[in-house]
Scaffold this motif. Sequence first.
Motif, PDB file in Angstrom:
ATOM      1  N   LEU A  58       0.822  -1.210   0.000  1.00 47.27           N
ATOM      2  CA  LEU A  58       0.000   0.000   0.000  1.00 47.27           C
ATOM      3  C   LEU A  58       0.857   1.261   0.000  1.00 47.27           C
ATOM      4  N   ALA A  59       1.958   1.235   0.745  1.00 52.71           N
ATOM      5  CA  ALA A  59       2.849   2.403   0.778  1.00 52.71           C
ATOM      6  C   ALA A  59       3.378   2.715  -0.615  1.00 52.71           C
ATOM      7  N   MET A  60       3.732   1.673  -1.364  1.00 52.21           N
ATOM      8  CA  MET A  60       4.257   1.883  -2.720  1.00 52.21           C
ATOM      9  C   MET A  60       3.154   2.315  -3.681  1.00 52.21           C
ATOM     10  N   ARG A  61       1.982   1.678  -3.600  1.00 52.57           N
ATOM     11  CA  ARG A  61       0.891   2.006  -4.520  1.00 52.57           C
ATOM     12  C   ARG A  61       0.297   3.388  -4.255  1.00 52.57           C
ATOM     13  N   LEU A  62       0.202   3.766  -2.981  1.00 55.35           N
ATOM     14  CA  LEU A  62      -0.391   5.049  -2.623  1.00 55.35           C
ATOM     15  C   LEU A  62       0.630   6.181  -2.614  1.00 55.35           C
ATOM     16  N   GLY A  63       1.919   5.830  -2.733  1.00 55.99           N
ATOM     17  CA  GLY A  63       2.963   6.853  -2.699  1.00 55.99           C
ATOM     18  C   GLY A  63       3.073   7.536  -1.357  1.00 55.99           C
ATOM     19  N   ARG A  64       2.859   6.786  -0.283  1.00 55.23           N
ATOM     20  CA  ARG A  64       2.904   7.354   1.065  1.00 55.23           C
ATOM     21  C   ARG A  64       4.109   6.800   1.821  1.00 55.23           C
ATOM     22  N   PRO A  65       4.736   7.634   2.677  1.00 57.17           N
ATOM     23  CA  PRO A  65       5.804   7.119   3.537  1.00 57.17           C
ATOM     24  C   PRO A  65       5.244   6.065   4.496  1.00 57.17           C
TER      25      PRO A  65
END
Length: 294
Positions: A12-19
């Motif tokens: 999810l961090a990679m797909r959403l572009g979130r730290p």
Amino acid sequence: MADEALATVLFLAMRLGRPLLLEGEAGVGKTEIAKVLAKTLGRRLIRLQCYEGLDQAQALYDWNYARQMLEIRLAEASGEAGEAGARERLSDDLFSERFLLRRPLLDAISPDPAGAPVLLIDEIDRADEPFEAFLLELLADFQVTIPEIGTIRAETPPIVIVTSNRTREIHDALKRRCLYRWIDYPDAAREVAIIRRKTPAVAEAMAAQIVGFVQRLRAQDLFKAPGVAETLDWANALVQLDAVDLDPGLIDGSMGVLLKYQDDIARMTGAETARLLAETRADMAARSHETRPA
């Protein structure tokens, strides 16, 4: 050796572009997650190790003052520094990207032909609160502002992993910008699997003994319980000692690999070592009996 919950939050961090903010005790593998992620994706790992007093010049950018002074001296020697137009050009040139020293944060948002790197901001709890506030623009928009140049924005945001040993609470403003995951000590089966992968010279039965003893040690009232890093160090140490079975003397002699405080070592050697080892063997025997076919 990620479980499903950790794999999901990384995805999810990679797909959403979130730290992704990872919290947990020291030595449970938070830093290793970033290292393995970078290796798996074939990306560059950029690591910013936090510490008290860390500031913008050390984390983001600085100017190469030695090169700037050399450029000024060369201009003076050639006579260009005396001309009005040349002085203006020199002033502009001195604060161009040619003289910019890119520290980890700026390096992470700079274009990279190999793809966006993995940025590891390690042990953010060791840094001061003002540094957390400084990070907010970067973590929210993946951009930074350099007064002499302007705003630099990442074309492709890096994959950001922030770790904390929770020696102090992280501010809510930073947490809101991140996905979150608590990293706990692994269960016995997973820790055995980690040893077998990282230290294949350790036999499975020996790995089970090591993990059984370490997990019982963690349950004691210690100043600092051994993490997975210490388990692996101990497994490697036992390989160097040609150990094929645990015994109290062997454990006492190598206890400094597992425990790093003298008070903990003094409490856990001698009779306590023998007791924990006996309980470990009894537990292993009981499990073996339960799994034995009728």
